[in-house]
Enzyme design. Structure first.
Site, PDB file in Angstrom:
ATOM      1  N   ARG A 116     -17.441 -61.910  20.615  1.00 55.48           N
ATOM      2  CA  ARG A 116     -17.711 -60.789  21.546  1.00 55.48           C
ATOM      3  C   ARG A 116     -16.508 -59.876  21.705  1.00 55.48           C
ATOM      4  NH1 ARG A 116     -19.795 -65.158  24.197  1.00 55.48           N
ATOM      5  NH2 ARG A 116     -22.031 -65.382  23.917  1.00 55.48           N
ATOM      6  N   LYS A 138     -14.697 -45.698  16.930  1.00 59.35           N
ATOM      7  CA  LYS A 138     -16.073 -45.807  16.421  1.00 59.35           C
ATOM      8  C   LYS A 138     -16.056 -46.747  15.232  1.00 59.35           C
ATOM      9  CE  LYS A 138     -18.132 -41.283  17.135  1.00 59.35           C
ATOM     10  NZ  LYS A 138     -18.797 -40.227  16.353  1.00 59.35           N
ATOM     11  N   GLU A 180     -11.804 -32.976   6.053  1.00 56.03           N
ATOM     12  CA  GLU A 180     -11.668 -33.233   7.503  1.00 56.03           C
ATOM     13  C   GLU A 180     -10.479 -32.451   8.077  1.00 56.03           C
ATOM     14  OE1 GLU A 180     -13.744 -34.672   9.425  1.00 56.03           O
ATOM     15  OE2 GLU A 180     -15.018 -35.847   8.077  1.00 56.03           O
ATOM     16  N   LYS A 211      -7.695 -35.024  17.274  1.00 57.24           N
ATOM     17  CA  LYS A 211      -8.662 -36.095  17.552  1.00 57.24           C
ATOM     18  C   LYS A 211      -8.248 -36.861  18.808  1.00 57.24           C
ATOM     19  CE  LYS A 211     -11.796 -39.406  15.730  1.00 57.24           C
ATOM     20  NZ  LYS A 211     -12.425 -40.070  14.613  1.00 57.24           N
ATOM     21  N   GLU A 221     -18.485 -39.812  23.259  1.00 59.17           N
ATOM     22  CA  GLU A 221     -19.217 -38.689  22.672  1.00 59.17           C
ATOM     23  C   GLU A 221     -20.383 -38.221  23.529  1.00 59.17           C
ATOM     24  OE1 GLU A 221     -19.469 -38.819  18.378  1.00 59.17           O
ATOM     25  OE2 GLU A 221     -21.188 -37.484  18.433  1.00 59.17           O
ATOM     26  N   ARG A 225     -16.491 -34.537  22.298  1.00 56.79           N
ATOM     27  CA  ARG A 225     -16.247 -35.239  21.028  1.00 56.79           C
ATOM     28  C   ARG A 225     -17.211 -34.786  19.937  1.00 56.79           C
ATOM     29  NH1 ARG A 225     -14.578 -41.617  20.228  1.00 56.79           N
ATOM     30  NH2 ARG A 225     -14.397 -41.530  17.972  1.00 56.79           N
ATOM     31  N   ASN A 229     -17.897 -32.977  15.005  1.00 54.46           N
ATOM     32  CA  ASN A 229     -18.952 -32.943  13.979  1.00 54.46           C
ATOM     33  C   ASN A 229     -19.103 -31.547  13.377  1.00 54.46           C
ATOM     34  OD1 ASN A 229     -19.672 -35.669  14.247  1.00 54.46           O
ATOM     35  ND2 ASN A 229     -20.808 -35.171  16.107  1.00 54.46           N
ATOM     36  N   HIS A 232     -20.740 -30.917  10.039  1.00 55.82           N
ATOM     37  CA  HIS A 232     -21.350 -32.191   9.648  1.00 55.82           C
ATOM     38  C   HIS A 232     -22.874 -32.174   9.583  1.00 55.82           C
ATOM     39  CE1 HIS A 232     -17.315 -33.667   9.967  1.00 55.82           C
ATOM     40  NE2 HIS A 232     -17.660 -34.911   9.772  1.00 55.82           N
ATOM     41  N   HIS A 236     -23.965 -34.119   6.451  1.00 55.11           N
ATOM     42  CA  HIS A 236     -24.715 -35.382   6.487  1.00 55.11           C
ATOM     43  C   HIS A 236     -26.008 -35.268   5.683  1.00 55.11           C
ATOM     44  CE1 HIS A 236     -22.538 -36.806  10.370  1.00 55.11           C
ATOM     45  NE2 HIS A 236     -22.005 -37.343   9.300  1.00 55.11           N
ATOM     46  N   HIS A 252     -17.572 -37.634   1.330  1.00 58.52           N
ATOM     47  CA  HIS A 252     -17.863 -37.129   2.677  1.00 58.52           C
ATOM     48  C   HIS A 252     -17.123 -35.814   2.966  1.00 58.52           C
ATOM     49  CE1 HIS A 252     -18.770 -37.118   6.924  1.00 58.52           C
ATOM     50  NE2 HIS A 252     -17.482 -37.108   7.212  1.00 58.52           N
TER      51      HIS A 252
HETATM   52  N1  LIG Z   1     -15.285 -44.286  12.475  1.00 56.80           N
HETATM   53  C1  LIG Z   1     -15.141 -42.989  12.338  1.00 56.80           C
HETATM   54  O1  LIG Z   1     -14.898 -42.265  13.297  1.00 56.80           O
HETATM   55  C2  LIG Z   1     -15.275 -42.406  10.964  1.00 56.80           C
HETATM   56  C3  LIG Z   1     -14.897 -41.077  10.737  1.00 56.80           C
HETATM   57  C4  LIG Z   1     -14.976 -40.581   9.439  1.00 56.80           C
HETATM   58  C5  LIG Z   1     -15.421 -41.390   8.409  1.00 56.80           C
HETATM   59  N2  LIG Z   1     -15.793 -42.674   8.679  1.00 56.80           N
HETATM   60  C6  LIG Z   1     -16.233 -43.564   7.597  1.00 56.80           C
HETATM   61  O2  LIG Z   1     -15.168 -43.708   6.674  1.00 56.80           O
HETATM   62  C7  LIG Z   1     -15.694 -43.949   5.373  1.00 56.80           C
HETATM   63  C8  LIG Z   1     -15.024 -43.020   4.412  1.00 56.80           C
HETATM   64  O3  LIG Z   1     -13.654 -43.317   4.413  1.00 56.80           O
HETATM   65  P1  LIG Z   1     -12.773 -43.033   3.094  1.00 56.80           P
HETATM   66  O4  LIG Z   1     -13.013 -41.639   2.662  1.00 56.80           O
HETATM   67  O5  LIG Z   1     -11.426 -43.512   3.399  1.00 56.80           O
HETATM   68  O6  LIG Z   1     -13.512 -43.917   1.997  1.00 56.80           O
HETATM   69  P2  LIG Z   1     -13.338 -45.446   1.543  1.00 56.80           P
HETATM   70  O7  LIG Z   1     -12.817 -46.294   2.598  1.00 56.80           O
HETATM   71  O8  LIG Z   1     -14.627 -45.800   0.889  1.00 56.80           O
HETATM   72  O9  LIG Z   1     -12.209 -45.325   0.424  1.00 56.80           O
HETATM   73  C9  LIG Z   1     -12.459 -44.562  -0.730  1.00 56.80           C
HETATM   74  C10 LIG Z   1     -11.824 -45.238  -1.932  1.00 56.80           C
HETATM   75  O10 LIG Z   1     -10.408 -45.061  -1.850  1.00 56.80           O
HETATM   76  C11 LIG Z   1      -9.767 -46.318  -2.026  1.00 56.80           C
HETATM   77  N3  LIG Z   1      -8.482 -46.265  -1.333  1.00 56.80           N
HETATM   78  C12 LIG Z   1      -8.259 -46.213   0.008  1.00 56.80           C
HETATM   79  N4  LIG Z   1      -6.953 -46.101   0.239  1.00 56.80           N
HETATM   80  C13 LIG Z   1      -6.337 -46.092  -0.967  1.00 56.80           C
HETATM   81  C14 LIG Z   1      -4.975 -45.989  -1.395  1.00 56.80           C
HETATM   82  N5  LIG Z   1      -3.993 -45.802  -0.525  1.00 56.80           N
HETATM   83  N6  LIG Z   1      -4.733 -46.046  -2.708  1.00 56.80           N
HETATM   84  C15 LIG Z   1      -5.725 -46.186  -3.616  1.00 56.80           C
HETATM   85  N7  LIG Z   1      -7.016 -46.264  -3.292  1.00 56.80           N
HETATM   86  C16 LIG Z   1      -7.315 -46.201  -1.977  1.00 56.80           C
HETATM   87  C17 LIG Z   1     -10.761 -47.335  -1.497  1.00 56.80           C
HETATM   88  O11 LIG Z   1     -10.526 -48.610  -2.019  1.00 56.80           O
HETATM   89  C18 LIG Z   1     -12.076 -46.738  -1.978  1.00 56.80           C
HETATM   90  O12 LIG Z   1     -12.333 -47.099  -3.306  1.00 56.80           O
HETATM   91  C19 LIG Z   1     -17.188 -43.756   5.464  1.00 56.80           C
HETATM   92  O13 LIG Z   1     -17.817 -45.004   5.511  1.00 56.80           O
HETATM   93  C20 LIG Z   1     -17.381 -43.016   6.785  1.00 56.80           C
HETATM   94  O14 LIG Z   1     -18.627 -43.318   7.366  1.00 56.80           O
HETATM   95  C21 LIG Z   1     -15.714 -43.196   9.916  1.00 56.80           C
END
Ligand SMILES: NC(=O)c1ccc[n+]([C@@H]2O[C@H](COP(=O)([O-])OP(=O)(O)OC[C@H]3O[C@@H](n4cnc5c(N)ncnc54)[C@H](O)[C@@H]3O)[C@@H](O)[C@H]2O)c1
Length: 349
Positions: A116, A138, A180, A211, A221, A225, A229, A232, A236, A252
């Site tokens: 939990r 989030k 972003e 942020k 949100e 917040r 988006n 987005h 999306h 993304h």
């Molecule tokens: N929680 C939130 O507020 C929030 C906000 C934006 C995005 N997200 C989420 O984040 C995800 C996207 O994140 P992302 O773009 O980092 O993608 P990701 O985590 O899928 O990473 C993309 C690729 O980069 C690689 N990678 C990461 N760091 C690296 C490094 N330093 N060197 C080499 N390779 C590296 C990873 O292994 C992966 O293959 C999505 O799932 C999205 O929904 C969440």
């Protein structure tokens, strides 16, 4: 540099800079004196990076989860929680996520539900992770029906954004983060002329600070917040349609960049801003190396329908749009205008 996320009794800091990863385990020792166990969660490819040295030095157990988005599902979550239990992690202990947004999202969610709720520290290694995903609490995994449909708010103890980890980041992932960053630059209303003289470190700091301010005002949100988006609604929709056929087609942040270009045109078509705002958006996107091309073979009406299904849209067409009073959430936008502006935007490519 440290940026504070001010959330009353859950206030925490984001540590930014070259080499800050080496502070992670000292921080945990100092802030969690009752912790007997600390485990790191990452993927196999990230574990092999040279900057993973800070975990080797600390000699803590490492749990591997699948790469990228394939870590964000129930089976990976279940496997991770079973491993946490095997390490007999108690509520005084700490889990450390090391990775991009996918890993910080999934490990953050595991930390929210295991026993939990246990403490989590994020070491964000991608640009998206550093400027966005790891900050703000989030957490989520995906369902077949869509991304991020199962999740929780769970704030970390601290977030570490070490710029040195970005050296190994593939170019496309860097560009995705730039989407972003472009959003933050535009939301801040900054002048494109100062963009050239701004370093990547400064861009990350600006995005984190924005942020931090917005999350501090609206953790769950229910108001401001939602401005994060920006771009987005279209992003999306085209991400979901593209993902359904090819996971690699659109990152993304690439989709967000397209969404920003479109949002400026929609705001102009609705008489909210003058044409200069559209030009200003395009200049920022161009300077950051981001394109504005909606994938050609997606049908415009399919995209409009998908925008109506956005989980933040409450069953109508809702956008964050610029206007005379700054940015605001605009609901109930006329679908014909949305489609017409989208057709004309696509025609520019
Ligand atoms: N929680 C939130 O507020 C929030 C906000 C934006 C995005 N997200 C989420 O984040 C995800 C996207 O994140 P992302 O773009 O980092 O993608 P990701 O985590 O899928 O990473 C993309 C690729 O980069 C690689 N990678 C990461 N760091 C690296 C490094 N330093 N060197 C080499 N390779 C590296 C990873 O292994 C992966 O293959 C999505 O799932 C999205 O929904 C969440």
């Amino acid at each position: 540099m440290n940026v504070e996320i001010a959330l009353r009794d859950r206030t925490y800091e984001v540590a930014l800079g070259e080499g800050v990863r080496h502070e992670v385990f000292d921080f945990i020792r100092e802030s969690c004196p009752r912790a007997k166990a600390v485990v790191v969660v990452t993927s196999a490819s990230l574990r092999a990076q040279p900057w993973f040295d800070f975990v080797h030095e600390a000699r803590v157990p490492v749990i591997e989860v699948p790469e990228g988005e394939s870590a964000k599902n129930f089976s990976a979550l279940e496997a991770l929680c079973e491993e946490l239990a095997q390490h007999t992690l108690s509520r005084d202990d700490v889990v450390v996520s090391v990775g991009g947004g996918a890993i910080t999202d999934m490990v953050g969610f595991a930390a929210a539900v295991y026993l939990r709720g246990i403490e989590v520290v994020h070491v964000a290694t991608s640009l998206v992770g550093q400027v966005d995903a790891a900050i703000g609490g989030k957490t989520a995994i995906d369902l077949a029906a869509g991304k991020n449909l199962v999740g929780a708010f769970h704030q970390p103890l601290r977030v570490f954004c070490d710029f040195e980890t970005l050296a190994s980041l593939p170019e496309r992932e860097r560009l995705s983060g730039m989407g972003e960053i472009a959003k933050c630059w535009l939301l801040e209303g900054r002048d494109v002329r100062s963009l050239k003289a701004t370093s990547l470190a400064q861009l990350i700091e600006m995005s984190v600070a924005l942020k931090a301010t917005i999350v501090g005002e609206d953790e769950f949100e229910s108001g401001r917040r939602a401005l994060l988006n920006y771009g987005h609604t279209l992003a999306h929709a085209i991400e979901a349609l593209a993902l359904a056929r090819d996971a690699d087609e659109l990152r993304h942040g690439e989709a967000v960049a397209i969404g920003l270009g479109y949002a400026a045109r929609l705001a102009h078509a609705l008489g909210r801003v003058d044409a200069g705002v559209v030009v200003g958006h395009d200049e920022v996107l161009d300077m950051l190396g981001l394109h504005r091309n909606v994938p050609r073979d997606l049908d415009t009406m399919d995209i409009v329908r998908a925008m109506g299904h956005d989980k933040k849209a409450h069953h109508d067409l809702t956008f964050v749009l610029a206007g005379a009073h700054g940015f605001e959430v605009v609901a109930g936008v006329d679908p014909e205008t949305v489609a017409r502006v989208l057709e004309s935007f696509r025609g520019e490519a």
